[in-house]
Design an enzyme around this catalytic site. Sequence first.
Site, PDB file in Angstrom:
ATOM      1  N   ARG A   1      20.354  74.653  51.917  1.00  0.00           N
ATOM      2  CA  ARG A   1      20.493  73.880  52.131  1.00  0.00           C
ATOM      3  C   ARG A   1      22.117  73.125  51.558  1.00  0.00           C
ATOM      4  O   ARG A   1      22.293  72.286  51.605  1.00  0.00           O
ATOM      5  CB  ARG A   1      19.664  72.940  50.568  1.00  0.00           C
ATOM      6  CG  ARG A   1      18.184  73.138  51.125  1.00  0.00           C
ATOM      7  CD  ARG A   1      17.051  73.079  49.470  1.00  0.00           C
ATOM      8  NE  ARG A   1      17.233  73.826  49.183  1.00  0.00           N
ATOM      9  CZ  ARG A   1      15.927  74.704  49.045  1.00  0.00           C
ATOM     10  NH1 ARG A   1      15.159  74.859  50.304  1.00  0.00           N
ATOM     11  NH2 ARG A   1      15.979  75.661  48.193  1.00  0.00           N
TER      12      ARG A   1
ATOM     13  N   GLU B   1      14.250  85.615  41.601  1.00  0.00           N
ATOM     14  CA  GLU B   1      13.008  85.947  40.326  1.00  0.00           C
ATOM     15  C   GLU B   1      11.758  86.894  40.711  1.00  0.00           C
ATOM     16  O   GLU B   1      11.644  87.544  40.232  1.00  0.00           O
ATOM     17  CB  GLU B   1      12.328  84.522  40.116  1.00  0.00           C
ATOM     18  CG  GLU B   1      13.458  83.420  39.313  1.00  0.00           C
ATOM     19  CD  GLU B   1      14.399  82.315  40.609  1.00  0.00           C
ATOM     20  OE1 GLU B   1      13.983  81.499  40.072  1.00  0.00           O
ATOM     21  OE2 GLU B   1      14.166  83.318  41.345  1.00  0.00           O
TER      22      GLU B   1
END
Length: 188
Positions: free
Chosen positions: A71, A108
Amino acid sequence: MSNALVGAPLDAADYIKSHIRTVPDWPQPGVQFRDITPLLQEPKSLRVLIDLFVQRYFDAQLDYVAGLDARGFIFGPILAYELNIGFIPIRKVGKLPYKRLSQSYELEYGTATVEIHEDACKPGDRVVLIDDLIATGGTMMAGKLLLERLGAVVVEGAAIVDLPELGGSKLLREAGLAIYTATRFEGH
């Protein structure tokens, strides 16, 4: 009747935040995904975002904007164009065709790696590093390390959204990287 605008002045952070959609439980239960797609779809909100970054970096004497895959590739080149400087892509592993440096980092849910061409910039080049959001800070930290390995001066890390509760912006600041974000969301 006057054609003047009526009402309170536009607060860019609130305006940008109002154009970011929260998608609950994606990509897994309990995650609140901050989707920038609506922000990019509306010409006015995209312009407000880009103008905010242009104003921030107009006098920063930068040589490059470096965008993080994927992005950061959406608005990083627009910002580079507006500032009349070059754009450096920092890609996910296996996407760059030339000689490259790699940097792995923790996610994560595991690890990932990003890469940069070994000739992307020169020692002393001033670079702003840009992405859509800062969560745990791993991707931006990896980008910072890659640029510094090439000798660049990473002036600042920039993003649309900060998710401060995930600790990434704090981690990056503690590592010596100044951070600028257009808005922030509390919670995950």
